[in-house]
Write an enzyme that holds these catalytic residues in place. Structure first.
Site, PDB file in Angstrom:
ATOM      1  N   GLY A 110       0.836  -1.191   0.000  1.00 11.03           N
ATOM      2  CA  GLY A 110       0.000   0.000   0.000  1.00 11.03           C
ATOM      3  C   GLY A 110       0.874   1.245   0.000  1.00 11.03           C
ATOM      4  CD  GLU A 111       3.954   2.603   3.200  1.00  7.12           C
ATOM      5  OE1 GLU A 111       4.920   3.016   2.512  1.00  7.12           O
ATOM      6  OE2 GLU A 111       4.113   2.062   4.303  1.00  7.12           O
TER       7      GLU A 111
END
Length: 336
Positions: free
Chosen positions: A303-304
């Site tokens: 993610g991120e």
């Protein structure tokens, strides 16, 4: 439109958003045919460069001002035990982003991208969507607006990422509600739940969709089953569409946000490409539903915005070759 005051404002913005510049697209295609290479020798890079040129309105574009935005939110559904980590980790990771210590910080810096972080009411999780809608109308509009206003109109490329313990469960619920199948088709291990945790996630997603599925378009589904950071990502992607800023989509959660736009207005994601296919179970199927072929497949599941930020390098390579290479005439090479 510099801001939005309602979900209907966002719907109207999507419907009114401009398409790519046809003159620039044709010019880029013509230039591509004159470059010092055999036709099609750069494969998909050629299509990417022409696509990018059309959205930027420049047949010979450059990428000089990419923006990466990470949104963070907490989810009431984590009270059901769907994550291997507690909700407190969301705020701790936001502090890590702010300190420059996360993977996305390194990848954004490598790409020459401005990076912004927006934490959305971390002390006030959304409702548990198995018991009530995740957000009320004012709450989802506030999150959509945060995303909308976070986009720099001067950016020439956008990546949106997220942090939110429990958000793979929300993303799976959105995908299940929008595209059907069984909950088991969409749930994955997220932060690393065991088999019992995976079964619990499927049960929670089933309960949430049974309560809220089929309630309206993508934005209404987002209100009922999503999260603040997912809504903010949707708002940012929509703003980029209105500003003709190309977007590289990240993983499963980002694509669930994007899917809510796709199921609200036709063509809402025409300005988007998929940065990668993640190891999260439902991501490949979601990309197929969106009609997006990933640029990378590296088994990532962080993610991120990390996979999309890494894919900035691929798009930069495509544009650099397209705009920087000589034509046959310029190089004095026969065969053009």
């Amino acid at each position: 439109m510099t801001t939005i005051q309602s979900a209907d404002d966002l719907r109207a913005a999507l419907r009114a958003a401009p398409g790519p510049d046809e003159i620039a697209t044709r010019g880029a295609a013509e230039r591509n045919g004159e470059l010092t290479k055999p036709p099609g020798a750069l494969g998909r890079l050629e299509d990417l460069a022409i696509w990018y040129a059309g959205w930027r309105g420049d047949p010979r574009p450059e990428i000089t001002a990419p923006q990466v935005i990470v949104f963070a939110g907490n989810h009431g559904v984590t009270a059901r035990g769907v994550s291997a980590f507690p909700s407190a980790v969301t705020a701790q990771m936001v502090a890590n982003f702010d300190a420059g210590g996360a993977a996305i910080n390194q990848l954004a810096r490598l790409a020459g991208a401005r990076m912004d972080v927006h934490a959305l009411s971390l002390d006030r999780p959304t409702e548990d969507f198995t018991a009530a809608p995740a957000m009320d109308e004012a709450g989802v509009v506030e999150a959509l607006r945060t995303g909308w206003e976070a986009v720099d109109p001067a950016a020439d490329l956008l990546v949106v990422g997220e942090m939110g313990i429990g958000n793979t469960t929300a993303a799976a619920a959105l995908a299940h509600a929008l595209y059907g199948g069984a909950a088991e088709d969409w749930v994955g291990r997220g932060t690393g739940v065991d088999d019992a945790g995976l079964a619990l996630k499927a049960q929670v997603v089933t309960e949430g969709v049974a309560r809220h599925g089929g309630a309206g378009d993508g934005l209404e589904t987002l209100r009922r089953l999503g999260g603040r950071e997912i809504a903010a990502m949707a708002g940012a992607i929509a703003r980029a569409r209105a500003e003709r800023v190309p977007v590289i989509l990240d993983g499963f959660i980002c694509c669930a946000a994007a899917a809510c736009l796709a199921e609200t207005a036709p063509g809402a994601l025409d300005h988007c490409v998929a940065g990668h296919v993640s190891a999260e179970a439902g991501h490949a199927a979601l990309l197929e539903r969106l009609g997006k072929a990933p640029l990378l497949s590296l088994g990532m599941r962080l993610g991120e915005g990390s996979g999309a930020a890494l894919a900035i390098q691929v798009l930069k390579g495509a544009v650099a070759c397209h705009s920087g290479m000589a034509t046959f005439a310029e190089a004095g090479v026969s065969g053009g």
